[in-house]
Write a protein that holds these residues in place. Structure first.
Motif, short mmCIF file in Angstrom:
data_model
loop_
_atom_site.label_atom_id
_atom_site.label_comp_id
_atom_site.label_asym_id
_atom_site.label_seq_id
_atom_site.Cartn_x
_atom_site.Cartn_y
_atom_site.Cartn_z
N ARG A 69 -40.63 -24.09 64.68
CA ARG A 69 -39.81 -24.80 63.70
C ARG A 69 -40.67 -25.45 62.63
NH1 ARG A 69 -36.67 -26.27 68.28
NH2 ARG A 69 -37.84 -28.22 68.49
N GLU A 70 -41.78 -26.07 63.05
CA GLU A 70 -42.67 -26.70 62.09
C GLU A 70 -43.28 -25.67 61.13
OE1 GLU A 70 -45.55 -28.89 64.26
OE2 GLU A 70 -44.16 -30.50 64.84
N GLN A 71 -43.64 -24.50 61.69
CA GLN A 71 -44.20 -23.45 60.85
C GLN A 71 -43.16 -22.93 59.86
OE1 GLN A 71 -47.30 -22.28 60.52
NE2 GLN A 71 -48.06 -23.77 61.99
N GLU A 72 -41.93 -22.77 60.35
CA GLU A 72 -40.86 -22.29 59.47
C GLU A 72 -40.54 -23.32 58.39
OE1 GLU A 72 -37.64 -21.43 62.03
OE2 GLU A 72 -38.54 -19.62 62.88
N GLU A 73 -40.49 -24.61 58.79
CA GLU A 73 -40.23 -25.65 57.82
C GLU A 73 -41.37 -25.76 56.80
OE1 GLU A 73 -39.64 -29.16 60.08
OE2 GLU A 73 -37.67 -28.56 60.86
N LYS A 74 -42.61 -25.62 57.29
CA LYS A 74 -43.76 -25.67 56.40
C LYS A 74 -43.72 -24.50 55.43
CE LYS A 74 -48.82 -25.72 56.38
NZ LYS A 74 -50.05 -25.67 57.21
N GLN A 75 -43.39 -23.30 55.94
CA GLN A 75 -43.33 -22.13 55.09
C GLN A 75 -42.21 -22.26 54.06
OE1 GLN A 75 -45.51 -19.44 55.15
NE2 GLN A 75 -44.46 -18.97 53.23
N ALA A 76 -41.06 -22.79 54.52
CA ALA A 76 -39.95 -22.99 53.60
C ALA A 76 -40.32 -24.00 52.52
CB ALA A 76 -38.71 -23.45 54.37
N SER A 77 -40.99 -25.07 52.93
CA SER A 77 -41.41 -26.09 51.97
C SER A 77 -42.40 -25.51 50.97
CB SER A 77 -42.03 -27.28 52.70
OG SER A 77 -42.50 -28.24 51.79
N GLU A 78 -43.33 -24.70 51.46
CA GLU A 78 -44.31 -24.07 50.57
C GLU A 78 -43.62 -23.09 49.61
OE1 GLU A 78 -47.15 -22.33 53.18
OE2 GLU A 78 -48.20 -24.23 53.59
N ASN A 79 -42.62 -22.38 50.12
CA ASN A 79 -41.88 -21.45 49.25
C ASN A 79 -41.15 -22.19 48.14
OD1 ASN A 79 -42.73 -19.29 50.80
ND2 ASN A 79 -40.85 -19.18 52.01
N VAL A 80 -40.51 -23.30 48.51
CA VAL A 80 -39.80 -24.11 47.52
C VAL A 80 -40.78 -24.65 46.48
CG1 VAL A 80 -38.50 -26.24 47.15
CG2 VAL A 80 -37.91 -24.74 49.05
N GLU A 81 -41.91 -25.18 46.95
CA GLU A 81 -42.90 -25.74 46.04
C GLU A 81 -43.46 -24.66 45.12
OE1 GLU A 81 -47.06 -28.37 46.14
OE2 GLU A 81 -46.11 -27.69 48.00
N THR A 82 -43.72 -23.47 45.67
CA THR A 82 -44.24 -22.37 44.86
C THR A 82 -43.24 -21.97 43.79
OG1 THR A 82 -45.58 -21.55 46.70
CG2 THR A 82 -45.07 -20.00 44.92
N HIS A 83 -41.97 -21.86 44.18
CA HIS A 83 -40.93 -21.48 43.23
C HIS A 83 -40.76 -22.55 42.16
CE1 HIS A 83 -36.63 -20.54 42.04
NE2 HIS A 83 -37.27 -19.41 41.82
N PHE A 84 -40.79 -23.81 42.57
CA PHE A 84 -40.64 -24.91 41.62
C PHE A 84 -41.79 -24.91 40.60
CE2 PHE A 84 -41.77 -29.33 40.49
CZ PHE A 84 -40.61 -29.71 39.83
N ASN A 85 -43.01 -24.76 41.09
CA ASN A 85 -44.17 -24.74 40.19
C ASN A 85 -44.14 -23.54 39.25
OD1 ASN A 85 -45.22 -27.11 41.28
ND2 ASN A 85 -46.44 -26.02 42.82
N SER A 86 -43.64 -22.41 39.75
CA SER A 86 -43.57 -21.22 38.90
C SER A 86 -42.59 -21.43 37.75
CB SER A 86 -43.17 -20.00 39.73
OG SER A 86 -41.82 -20.08 40.15
N ILE A 87 -41.52 -22.20 38.00
CA ILE A 87 -40.54 -22.48 36.95
C ILE A 87 -41.20 -23.29 35.83
CG2 ILE A 87 -38.45 -23.80 36.40
CD1 ILE A 87 -37.40 -23.03 39.16
N GLN A 88 -42.00 -24.27 36.19
CA GLN A 88 -42.65 -25.09 35.17
C GLN A 88 -43.64 -24.24 34.36
OE1 GLN A 88 -40.77 -27.75 35.62
NE2 GLN A 88 -40.32 -26.89 37.65
N ARG A 89 -44.33 -23.33 35.04
CA ARG A 89 -45.27 -22.46 34.32
C ARG A 89 -44.53 -21.50 33.38
NH1 ARG A 89 -47.78 -22.31 39.44
NH2 ARG A 89 -46.79 -20.30 39.87
N ILE A 90 -43.40 -20.98 33.84
CA ILE A 90 -42.61 -20.07 33.00
C ILE A 90 -42.14 -20.79 31.75
CG2 ILE A 90 -40.41 -18.85 32.87
CD1 ILE A 90 -40.83 -18.08 35.81
N CYS A 91 -41.75 -22.04 31.91
CA CYS A 91 -41.30 -22.82 30.76
C CYS A 91 -42.40 -22.94 29.72
CB CYS A 91 -40.85 -24.21 31.21
SG CYS A 91 -40.29 -25.28 29.86
N ASP A 92 -43.61 -23.24 30.16
CA ASP A 92 -44.73 -23.47 29.25
C ASP A 92 -45.32 -22.16 28.70
OD1 ASP A 92 -44.38 -26.12 29.78
OD2 ASP A 92 -46.09 -26.31 31.13
N SER A 93 -45.35 -21.12 29.51
CA SER A 93 -46.06 -19.90 29.12
C SER A 93 -45.16 -18.82 28.54
CB SER A 93 -46.80 -19.32 30.34
OG SER A 93 -45.88 -18.95 31.35
#
Length: 371
Positions: A52-76
């Motif tokens: 569960r911790e691994q899945e939650e960590k992976q889900a959190s990392e996926n969300v963070e990666t997607h969120f950061n990619s949105i900010q980069r898309i906006c700027d670039s």
């Protein structure tokens, strides 16, 4: 006592001892089995918890990666695609070339201007030059923040769609046509919103520079202070009179009348329910643009943009104490609108580091959709 009797008594005693030994062994074995089972249960629970911790960590990392990619898309990607059109419109709205051409022709005796006509031309050039750079500062800032609002609201839907698709499949909550139409509303700021912004800035510049004559001399600090005053006045005026939403989105009645297929070459790709979904996400966007939080973010972002402008103004002066006659400074001021509208845009990395901007984007991305 006969031999049989003695043998029977001895065997009975042995049998009693044997049964006792077997009973004790069974109890001990059962205890070991229970303890082993308990250990198995504990290990199984630990394994499931780790999973569960691994899945939650992976889900959190996926969300963070997607969120950061949105900010980069906006700027670039998104911001660079909008800036050339904004710059073109701004130069047309606040065009100084006819005035500079008139003054150049008068200087070389190509045309004749009276003293009053020269002064009026210089005064108009002053107003346009300061207005152009102040409008560029505010408009680029507003565009950068508003695009982040749009992309984070849309990105939230797309991420949830990807999660649901992995789980059970199904149609996306927003079709491609709906997504394109929603993002297309950013053009409103580049066109109609820019017109309104330029008009507000122009009126504010006239009031702020009313006491500034052609005989005036300004140093770096005085020049930067004028822009700070202009921008702050514009912000107060917008918040008091119309609000930021009127600059970034058309009136809600106009939105209701606009068909989803307008400007879309593939009308067949839209879903029947997209009209209502588009209205909902636009209503949510308008709610954000009308919120005190959005106004606060614009203030913080404008301060950062003004700091960048101050650095640009500093390049016009060799020292902090150097002063420049206003006729020499005016054309240089007009040129300082250009760095604010280039790609890659220098304001984007500054604004992305602001806690207020990051907090707004994170809240929009993580909040549940209003559908």
């Amino acid at each position: 006592m006969s031999g049989w009797s003695r043998l029977s008594r001895r065997n009975k005693a042995l049998l009693t001892v044997g049964v006792g030994a077997v009973s004790a062994g069974a109890v001990y074995g059962a205890k070991l089995l229970y303890e082993s089972y308990q250990e198995y249960v504990r290990l199984e629970e630990e394994y499931e918890e780790d999973q569960r911790e691994q899945e939650e960590k992976q889900a959190s990392e996926n969300v963070e990666t997607h969120f950061n990619s949105i900010q980069r898309i906006c700027d670039s990607t998104t911001m660079p695609s909008m800036l050339p059109h904004m710059k073109e419109n701004l130069l047309q709205l606040l065009d100084i070339s006819p005035l500079t051409a008139k003054l150049t022709q008068a200087k070389h005796n190509v045309i004749s201007l009276s003293k009053e006509e020269k002064y009026a031309t210089w005064d108009e050039l002053k107003l346009l030059s300061f207005s152009r750079t102040a409008t560029a500062t505010l408009s680029a800032t507003l565009l950068a923040v508003f695009l982040r609002v749009q992309l984070n609201l849309l990105g939230r839907y797309l991420y949830l769609d990807s999660v649901l698709d992995r789980q059970k499949g199904g149609q996306p909550s927003l079709s491609k046509a709906c997504q394109h139409k929603f993002l297309g509303y950013a053009d409103f700021l580049v066109n109609r919103g820019l017109d309104d912004m330029a008009a507000i800035v122009r009126g504010t510049v006239e009031d702020t520079l009313s006491g500034l004559t052609l005989k005036s001399k300004l140093d770096r600090a005085q020049t930067s202070k004028l822009f700070v005053e202009i921008v702050q006045r514009v912000i107060k005026r917008v918040e008091k009179e119309s609000g930021w939403a009127t600059l970034v989105l058309p009136d809600s009645k106009d939105v209701d009348r606009a068909p989803l297929t307008e400007g879309n070459t593939d009308a067949s790709s839209s879903l029947p329910e997209d009209e209502a979904k588009l209205r909902n996400i636009l209503a949510e966007t308008r709610e954000v643009a009308e919120s005190p939080e959005f106004a606060s973010v614009i203030c913080a972002a404008s301060e950062a943009s003004l700091q960048y402008l101050d650095c640009q103004i500093a390049t016009l002066f060799q020292t902090e104490d150097e002063t420049m006659p206003l006729p020499h400074l005016i054309p240089l001021i007009a040129q300082k609108s250009d760095p604010l509208l280039v790609t890659p845009n220098p304001l984007c990395p500054l604004l992305s580091q602001l806690p207020a901007v990051d907090a707004l984007c994170a809240r929009l991305y993580s909040s549940p959709p209003k559908m």
